[in-house]
Design a protein around this motif. Structure first.
Motif, PDB file in Angstrom:
ATOM      1  N   GLY A  38      39.028  42.281  44.137  1.00 41.74           N
ATOM      2  CA  GLY A  38      40.359  41.725  43.906  1.00 41.74           C
ATOM      3  C   GLY A  38      41.141  42.646  42.983  1.00 41.74           C
ATOM      4  O   GLY A  38      40.876  43.843  42.922  1.00 41.74           O
ATOM      5  N   ASN A  90      44.706  44.454  41.323  1.00 41.57           N
ATOM      6  CA  ASN A  90      45.871  45.156  41.887  1.00 41.57           C
ATOM      7  C   ASN A  90      45.531  46.466  42.564  1.00 41.57           C
ATOM      8  O   ASN A  90      46.140  46.838  43.565  1.00 41.57           O
ATOM      9  CB  ASN A  90      46.872  45.484  40.769  1.00 41.57           C
ATOM     10  CG  ASN A  90      47.621  44.250  40.350  1.00 41.57           C
ATOM     11  OD1 ASN A  90      48.010  43.445  41.199  1.00 41.57           O
ATOM     12  ND2 ASN A  90      47.781  44.071  39.050  1.00 41.57           N
ATOM     13  N   THR A  91      44.561  47.187  41.987  1.00 44.92           N
ATOM     14  CA  THR A  91      44.295  48.555  42.436  1.00 44.92           C
ATOM     15  C   THR A  91      44.048  48.680  43.948  1.00 44.92           C
ATOM     16  O   THR A  91      44.567  49.611  44.569  1.00 44.92           O
ATOM     17  CB  THR A  91      43.127  49.167  41.630  1.00 44.92           C
ATOM     18  OG1 THR A  91      43.310  48.817  40.259  1.00 44.92           O
ATOM     19  CG2 THR A  91      43.081  50.669  41.762  1.00 44.92           C
ATOM     20  N   ASP A 138      34.063  38.961  43.829  1.00 49.00           N
ATOM     21  CA  ASP A 138      34.317  37.867  42.897  1.00 49.00           C
ATOM     22  C   ASP A 138      35.590  37.137  43.302  1.00 49.00           C
ATOM     23  O   ASP A 138      36.362  37.615  44.123  1.00 49.00           O
ATOM     24  CB  ASP A 138      34.403  38.366  41.445  1.00 49.00           C
ATOM     25  CG  ASP A 138      35.682  39.114  41.125  1.00 49.00           C
ATOM     26  OD1 ASP A 138      36.200  39.814  42.016  1.00 49.00           O
ATOM     27  OD2 ASP A 138      36.164  38.984  39.995  1.00 49.00           O
ATOM     28  N   ARG A 156      38.691  34.247  41.713  1.00 45.28           N
ATOM     29  CA  ARG A 156      39.267  33.426  40.648  1.00 45.28           C
ATOM     30  C   ARG A 156      39.351  32.008  41.211  1.00 45.28           C
ATOM     31  O   ARG A 156      39.862  31.837  42.329  1.00 45.28           O
ATOM     32  CB  ARG A 156      40.656  33.949  40.310  1.00 45.28           C
ATOM     33  CG  ARG A 156      40.614  35.404  39.802  1.00 45.28           C
ATOM     34  CD  ARG A 156      41.641  36.261  40.473  1.00 45.28           C
ATOM     35  NE  ARG A 156      41.543  37.639  39.977  1.00 45.28           N
ATOM     36  CZ  ARG A 156      42.604  38.411  39.774  1.00 45.28           C
ATOM     37  NH1 ARG A 156      43.811  37.974  40.036  1.00 45.28           N
ATOM     38  NH2 ARG A 156      42.436  39.635  39.327  1.00 45.28           N
ATOM     39  N   ASN A 164      41.843  36.120  45.106  1.00 43.28           N
ATOM     40  CA  ASN A 164      41.484  37.435  45.653  1.00 43.28           C
ATOM     41  C   ASN A 164      41.428  37.442  47.183  1.00 43.28           C
ATOM     42  O   ASN A 164      41.849  38.416  47.824  1.00 43.28           O
ATOM     43  CB  ASN A 164      40.129  37.890  45.093  1.00 43.28           C
ATOM     44  CG  ASN A 164      40.234  38.368  43.654  1.00 43.28           C
ATOM     45  OD1 ASN A 164      41.319  38.723  43.190  1.00 43.28           O
ATOM     46  ND2 ASN A 164      39.118  38.379  42.947  1.00 43.28           N
ATOM     47  N   HIS A 207      35.119  45.408  32.289  1.00 47.56           N
ATOM     48  CA  HIS A 207      34.469  44.468  33.216  1.00 47.56           C
ATOM     49  C   HIS A 207      34.569  44.987  34.642  1.00 47.56           C
ATOM     50  O   HIS A 207      35.440  45.799  34.976  1.00 47.56           O
ATOM     51  CB  HIS A 207      35.067  43.059  33.105  1.00 47.56           C
ATOM     52  CG  HIS A 207      36.349  42.832  33.845  1.00 47.56           C
ATOM     53  ND1 HIS A 207      37.592  42.914  33.274  1.00 47.56           N
ATOM     54  CD2 HIS A 207      36.581  42.513  35.145  1.00 47.56           C
ATOM     55  CE1 HIS A 207      38.522  42.655  34.172  1.00 47.56           C
ATOM     56  NE2 HIS A 207      37.942  42.417  35.327  1.00 47.56           N
ATOM     57  N   LEU A 217      33.621  43.223  38.823  1.00 47.76           N
ATOM     58  CA  LEU A 217      33.386  41.906  39.429  1.00 47.76           C
ATOM     59  C   LEU A 217      33.991  40.893  38.445  1.00 47.76           C
ATOM     60  O   LEU A 217      35.033  41.149  37.853  1.00 47.76           O
ATOM     61  CB  LEU A 217      31.886  41.667  39.656  1.00 47.76           C
ATOM     62  CG  LEU A 217      31.173  42.699  40.572  1.00 47.76           C
ATOM     63  CD1 LEU A 217      29.686  42.757  40.288  1.00 47.76           C
ATOM     64  CD2 LEU A 217      31.424  42.374  42.039  1.00 47.76           C
ATOM     65  N   ARG A 274      35.446  31.489  37.176  1.00 45.73           N
ATOM     66  CA  ARG A 274      35.258  32.660  38.037  1.00 45.73           C
ATOM     67  C   ARG A 274      33.983  32.468  38.835  1.00 45.73           C
ATOM     68  O   ARG A 274      33.036  31.834  38.359  1.00 45.73           O
ATOM     69  CB  ARG A 274      35.112  33.924  37.185  1.00 45.73           C
ATOM     70  CG  ARG A 274      36.364  34.340  36.439  1.00 45.73           C
ATOM     71  CD  ARG A 274      37.311  34.989  37.403  1.00 45.73           C
ATOM     72  NE  ARG A 274      38.447  35.596  36.735  1.00 45.73           N
ATOM     73  CZ  ARG A 274      38.887  36.826  36.990  1.00 45.73           C
ATOM     74  NH1 ARG A 274      38.256  37.589  37.862  1.00 45.73           N
ATOM     75  NH2 ARG A 274      39.949  37.301  36.399  1.00 45.73           N
ATOM     76  N   LYS A 327      43.266  52.878  31.271  1.00 47.49           N
ATOM     77  CA  LYS A 327      41.821  52.710  31.489  1.00 47.49           C
ATOM     78  C   LYS A 327      41.028  53.960  31.096  1.00 47.49           C
ATOM     79  O   LYS A 327      39.803  53.993  31.224  1.00 47.49           O
ATOM     80  CB  LYS A 327      41.545  52.363  32.946  1.00 47.49           C
ATOM     81  CG  LYS A 327      42.109  50.985  33.324  1.00 47.49           C
ATOM     82  CD  LYS A 327      41.699  50.544  34.693  1.00 47.49           C
ATOM     83  CE  LYS A 327      42.310  49.177  34.972  1.00 47.49           C
ATOM     84  NZ  LYS A 327      42.129  48.739  36.351  1.00 47.49           N
TER      85      LYS A 327
HETATM   86  O1  LIG Z   1      39.233  39.367  40.422  1.00 49.73           O
HETATM   87  C1  LIG Z   1      39.248  40.305  39.676  1.00 49.73           C
HETATM   88  O2  LIG Z   1      39.932  40.333  38.647  1.00 49.73           O
HETATM   89  C2  LIG Z   1      38.426  41.488  39.992  1.00 49.73           C
HETATM   90  O3  LIG Z   1      37.793  41.597  41.154  1.00 49.73           O
HETATM   91  C3  LIG Z   1      38.207  42.443  38.892  1.00 49.73           C
HETATM   92  O4  LIG Z   1      36.893  42.809  38.666  1.00 49.73           O
HETATM   93  C4  LIG Z   1      39.118  43.652  39.102  1.00 49.73           C
HETATM   94  O5  LIG Z   1      38.580  44.508  40.061  1.00 49.73           O
HETATM   95  C5  LIG Z   1      39.387  44.355  37.807  1.00 49.73           C
HETATM   96  O6  LIG Z   1      39.900  43.425  36.895  1.00 49.73           O
HETATM   97  C6  LIG Z   1      40.388  45.488  37.960  1.00 49.73           C
HETATM   98  O7  LIG Z   1      41.608  44.936  38.305  1.00 49.73           O
HETATM   99  P1  LIG Z   1      42.904  45.783  38.540  1.00 49.73           P
HETATM  100  O8  LIG Z   1      42.682  46.567  39.773  1.00 49.73           O
HETATM  101  O9  LIG Z   1      43.993  44.760  38.724  1.00 49.73           O
HETATM  102  O10 LIG Z   1      43.089  46.614  37.325  1.00 49.73           O
END
Ligand SMILES: O=C(O)[C@H](O)[C@@H](O)[C@H](O)[C@H](O)COP(=O)(O)O
Length: 241
Positions: free
Chosen positions: A40, A42-43, A71, A73, A83, A145, A147, A175, A198
């Motif tokens: 999930g 943004n990336t 994972d 939410r 997600n 973190h 997942l 979660r 990051k």
């Molecule tokens: O549901 C989630 O939040 C994720 O799966 C989480 O592990 C995510 O990959 C990271 O938080 C990076 O998130 P960004 O890509 O938004 O920085």
């Protein structure tokens, strides 16, 4: 571990889309189905939207792919933070995937029940044999973190369960997450990380001393599979390369 550095997030998404497309086609030369665990955040959005367009929309054998999630939410599917919802919006609704092959972590039932149900789904899919995903896509948060394995949370040390649900006070939400041992059994794990915010965490995760409570992303070390970090120059800027 293999590190791939792209100029910026757009270039990174292009590189990863091409890499994933090749990998899927290669793996499918020797097997009938491909298991793809989505992340999930943004990336990966840009990557998913590239995969939904030509040439990838046409060359990837979508009907052979089973989708899972790393994972979730615990918010309703309609909520934009969900997600699975994001992946449907950007990718799954746009390519000819078999709906029966999409295995979401449910959020219309209690999180604990959902985690148990997901573990059953995985056990049934892998027929109680070894759980080996073909590809797991991961992201890393600014705090290290991955997942839903957040620094200092007991789930970081989970060894038995494949899937766990827990309350995350910092975000006031439950979660549901795969655990590290499950991901470490995968054939291939890809981290996608961008942005200067990051950079210091990435340096600690890759070059620093092992401290899983502080940097849960360090737990991801596939036993026999491949580990690739796809990062952009900004995220790589603090590392001694
Ligand atoms: O549901 C989630 O939040 C994720 O799966 C989480 O592990 C995510 O990959 C990271 O938080 C990076 O998130 P960004 O890509 O938004 O920085």
């Amino acid at each position: 571990m293999e590190l791939h550095i792209a100029k910026d997030p757009a270039q990174l998404s292009e590189n990863v889309a091409a890499w994933i497309s090749n990998y899927i086609q290669e793996v499918l030369q020797d097997q009938e189905k491909f298991t793809f665990v989505l992340s999930g955040g943004n990336t990966p959005k840009q990557l998913y939207s590239l995969l939904a367009k030509p040439p990838y929309a046409e060359i990837i054998p979508w009907e052979k792919i089973h989708f899972f999630w790393g994972d979730e939410r615990a918010v309703p599917f309609e909520d934009e933070r969900n997600n699975a919802r994001m992946a449907y919006d950007v990718l799954l609704d746009k390519v000819p995937v078999n709906p029966d092959n999409i295995h979401v972590m449910r959020t219309d039932i209690g999180p604990e029940q959902s985690a148990l149900e997901y573990e059953q789904i995985l056990r049934k899919y892998f027929k109680d044999e070894e759980l080996t995903f073909d590809l797991v896509l991961l992201g890393m948060g600014d705090d290290g973190h991955t997942l839903s394995l957040f620094p200092g949370m007991p789930v970081v040390h989970e060894e038995e369960a494949w899937v766990k649900a827990f309350f995350l006070p910092a975000q006031d939400m439950y979660r549901i997450t795969l655990t590290a041992p499950v991901v470490n059994d995968a054939a291939c794990v890809l981290f996608l990380t961008t942005g200067a915010n990051k950079a210091l965490t990435l340096k600690s995760v890759i070059e620093g001393t092992f401290d899983a409570d502080k940097f849960p992303s360090q737990l991801i070390r596939p036993q026999e599979g491949e580990l690739h970090w796809f990062v952009d120059e900004a995220a790589a800027s603090a590392m001694e390369l």
